[in-house]
Design a protein around this motif. Structure first.
Motif, short mmCIF file in Angstrom:
data_model
loop_
_atom_site.label_atom_id
_atom_site.label_comp_id
_atom_site.label_asym_id
_atom_site.label_seq_id
_atom_site.Cartn_x
_atom_site.Cartn_y
_atom_site.Cartn_z
N PHE A 144 3.31 7.18 -5.00
CA PHE A 144 4.53 6.38 -4.95
C PHE A 144 4.39 5.39 -3.80
O PHE A 144 4.12 5.78 -2.67
CB PHE A 144 5.74 7.30 -4.70
N GLN A 145 4.59 4.11 -4.13
CA GLN A 145 4.46 3.07 -3.10
C GLN A 145 5.10 1.79 -3.63
O GLN A 145 4.76 1.33 -4.72
CB GLN A 145 2.99 2.84 -2.77
N THR A 146 5.98 1.22 -2.84
CA THR A 146 6.70 0.03 -3.27
C THR A 146 5.82 -1.21 -3.20
O THR A 146 5.72 -1.96 -4.17
CB THR A 146 7.96 -0.17 -2.40
N VAL A 147 5.22 -1.45 -2.05
CA VAL A 147 4.31 -2.58 -1.86
C VAL A 147 3.09 -2.08 -1.09
O VAL A 147 3.15 -1.02 -0.47
CB VAL A 147 5.00 -3.74 -1.08
N PRO A 148 1.98 -2.82 -1.13
CA PRO A 148 0.76 -2.34 -0.49
C PRO A 148 0.91 -2.01 0.99
O PRO A 148 0.22 -1.12 1.49
CB PRO A 148 -0.23 -3.48 -0.70
N ASP A 149 1.79 -2.72 1.70
CA ASP A 149 1.91 -2.45 3.14
C ASP A 149 3.00 -1.44 3.47
O ASP A 149 3.28 -1.19 4.64
CB ASP A 149 2.08 -3.75 3.93
N SER A 150 3.61 -0.83 2.45
CA SER A 150 4.56 0.26 2.71
C SER A 150 3.82 1.60 2.64
O SER A 150 2.67 1.66 2.19
CB SER A 150 5.72 0.24 1.71
N LYS A 151 4.48 2.63 3.09
CA LYS A 151 3.86 3.96 3.13
C LYS A 151 3.54 4.44 1.72
O LYS A 151 4.37 4.39 0.82
CB LYS A 151 4.82 4.95 3.80
N LYS A 152 2.32 4.91 1.56
CA LYS A 152 1.88 5.52 0.30
C LYS A 152 2.26 6.99 0.35
O LYS A 152 1.89 7.70 1.27
CB LYS A 152 0.37 5.36 0.14
N VAL A 153 3.02 7.44 -0.65
CA VAL A 153 3.47 8.84 -0.70
C VAL A 153 2.75 9.52 -1.86
O VAL A 153 2.91 9.13 -3.03
CB VAL A 153 5.01 8.93 -0.89
#
Length: 160
Positions: A144-153
């Motif tokens: 789960f990740q909104t954009v590449p520079d947001s936290k990858k869950v």
């Protein structure tokens, strides 16, 4: 043989985050929109396809079974692809029809009745949870990740 740079579920399909963030790098030259309803609507399909002239990317619209047929035919030819599915159920349909995925990004699913947020931009219900579990159990890296520079869950952290 083509390359799947990213397979993503995002109910908004093509929007700023997909076009400006997820398609950069990796030599992406095509975005495949996978939505059964859009693929069956010639007017909407033409709108999506016509956007390629402004973004420099080839845009193709497929149903879930059509994208699997394209994969089986020649692994997307020379395309380096970001595939954007509207629904998790269409990922399941495409996989059942022969599409092969190593990973699946869940990035944007709107809140609906009987769903809960697993990250701030993704709300899923029991059916989607079961489908994601099936993908995960079959070796697909679900994250789960909104954009590449947001936290990858990772899957196990998001699905509790």
């Amino acid at each position: 043989m083509g390359t799947i740079n990213l397979a993503r579920v995002d109910d908004r399909l093509i929007h700023g985050q997909v076009m400006t963030k997820w398609t950069k790098g990796f030599g992406t030259n095509s975005v495949y929109v996978v939505d059964n309803a859009t693929a069956a609507d010639d007017f909407m399909k033409d709108i999506y396809v016509s956007t390629n002239s402004t973004g420099g990317l080839s845009i193709k619209v497929y149903s879930a079974t059509e994208v699997a047929e394209e994969w089986k035919k020649d692994q997307f030819g020379n395309d380096k692809v970001v595939i954007v599915f509207k629904y998790i159920k269409e990922v399941k349909e495409a996989l059942a029809a022969g599409l092969e995925l190593k990973s699946l990004n869940i990035g944007g699913i709107s809140k609906k009745p009987n769903t809960d947020f697993v990250i701030p931009t993704v709300a899923i219900g029991d059916e989607e949870r079961a489908e994601l579990k099936e993908f995960h159990d079959n070796g697909i890296d679900v994250f789960f990740q909104t954009v590449p520079d947001s936290k990858k869950v990772e899957y196990n952290s998001a699905i509790k």
